[in-house]
Design a protein around this motif. Structure first.
Motif, short mmCIF file in Angstrom:
data_model
loop_
_atom_site.label_atom_id
_atom_site.label_comp_id
_atom_site.label_asym_id
_atom_site.label_seq_id
_atom_site.Cartn_x
_atom_site.Cartn_y
_atom_site.Cartn_z
N MET A 100 -12.74 14.28 -18.26
CA MET A 100 -11.33 15.15 -18.24
C MET A 100 -11.12 15.53 -16.98
SD MET A 100 -11.87 17.32 -21.56
CE MET A 100 -10.17 17.44 -22.13
N GLN A 101 -9.66 15.87 -16.42
CA GLN A 101 -9.12 16.30 -15.29
C GLN A 101 -9.25 17.75 -14.95
OE1 GLN A 101 -7.50 14.51 -12.63
NE2 GLN A 101 -7.34 16.69 -11.72
N LEU A 102 -9.90 18.27 -14.00
CA LEU A 102 -9.92 19.50 -13.80
C LEU A 102 -8.52 20.23 -13.28
CD1 LEU A 102 -13.46 20.01 -11.79
CD2 LEU A 102 -12.77 20.94 -14.24
N MET A 103 -8.25 21.35 -13.51
CA MET A 103 -7.07 21.87 -13.48
C MET A 103 -7.14 23.09 -12.66
SD MET A 103 -5.23 19.56 -14.76
CE MET A 103 -3.47 19.93 -14.95
N ASP A 104 -6.31 23.38 -11.67
CA ASP A 104 -6.16 24.84 -10.87
C ASP A 104 -5.02 25.67 -11.74
OD1 ASP A 104 -8.23 24.32 -9.43
OD2 ASP A 104 -7.01 23.61 -7.67
N MET A 105 -5.28 26.78 -12.26
CA MET A 105 -4.19 27.47 -12.85
C MET A 105 -4.16 29.11 -12.10
SD MET A 105 -3.64 30.48 -15.20
CE MET A 105 -5.30 30.63 -15.94
N VAL A 106 -2.85 29.51 -12.08
CA VAL A 106 -2.56 30.75 -11.53
C VAL A 106 -1.71 31.44 -12.57
CG1 VAL A 106 -1.31 31.83 -9.85
CG2 VAL A 106 -2.81 30.07 -9.11
N ARG A 107 -2.09 32.83 -12.73
CA ARG A 107 -1.40 33.60 -13.64
C ARG A 107 -0.22 34.38 -12.94
NH1 ARG A 107 -6.05 36.90 -15.52
NH2 ARG A 107 -4.69 37.99 -16.87
N SER A 108 1.06 33.99 -12.97
CA SER A 108 1.88 34.58 -12.19
C SER A 108 2.57 35.88 -12.86
CB SER A 108 3.02 33.53 -12.15
OG SER A 108 3.80 33.19 -13.26
N ARG A 109 2.01 36.60 -13.69
CA ARG A 109 2.30 37.95 -14.00
C ARG A 109 1.22 38.93 -14.00
NH1 ARG A 109 7.38 37.89 -16.92
NH2 ARG A 109 8.42 35.65 -17.28
N GLU A 110 1.38 40.03 -13.78
CA GLU A 110 0.56 41.21 -13.89
C GLU A 110 1.03 42.20 -14.81
OE1 GLU A 110 -1.62 43.83 -10.84
OE2 GLU A 110 -1.42 41.98 -10.12
#
Length: 117
Positions: free
Chosen positions: A1-11
Motif C-alpha cells: 500500500m502507498q504511504l500518504m502525507d496528510m495535513v489537517r487544514s483547519r483548527e
C-alpha cells in the motif's frame, strides 16, 4: 500500500490561512476510507482514517462524513467532521479538511518530520 502525507487544514473548525499553512507538519501513514456505522451519530457514514504501524498514539481523529472535494494525480482533498475531546469530559465536533499527497519517501510513519506540504 502507498504511504500518504496528510495535513489537517483547519483548527477547531476554522480554516488556517494560507500564509500559516507552511508551519503545518504532515502526518504520514496509510489512508482508509470506507462506510462504517458510527455509534455516536446513530447511522452509517463514510469515514476516513489514517493508520501508522509505528505511531498510533498520535493518530489524527477519524474524519466522519468524509466527502471527496477534489482529486487530482498530485493530491486529494476530503472534508468532513472530527470529534475532539474538550478537556472537561465531553466532545466537540469540528469541521475539518484533509489534504493528502503520496509520500515522497517511505522511510517512516507518523509525523513526517521536517517535510511539509
Amino acid at each position: 500500500m502507498q504511504l500518504m502525507d496528510m495535513v489537517r487544514s483547519r483548527e477547531k473548525g476554522v480554516l488556517i490561512p494560507g500564509w500559516q499553512r507552511g508551519r503545518l507538519k504532515a502526518w504520514r501513514g496509510l489512508l482508509l476510507v470506507k462506510m462504517e456505522h458510527v455509534h455516536e451519530l446513530h447511522r452509517v457514514t463514510r469515514v476516513a482514517r489514517m493508520f501508522s504501524p509505528t505511531h498510533d498514539r498520535d493518530r489524527p481523529p477519524p474524519l466522519w462524513d468524509a466527502q471527496p472535494v477534489e482529486m487530482t494525480i498530485d493530491y486529494w482533498t476530503y472534508t468532513g467532521t472530527e470529534r475532539i475531546d474538550d478537556g472537561i469530559g465531553g466532545f466537540v465536533d469540528y469541521a475539518q479538511t484533509w489534504v493528502i499527497v503520496p509520500a515522497r519517501e517511505e522511510s517512516h510513519c507518523g509525523r513526517a518530520g521536517s517535510e511539509r506540504l
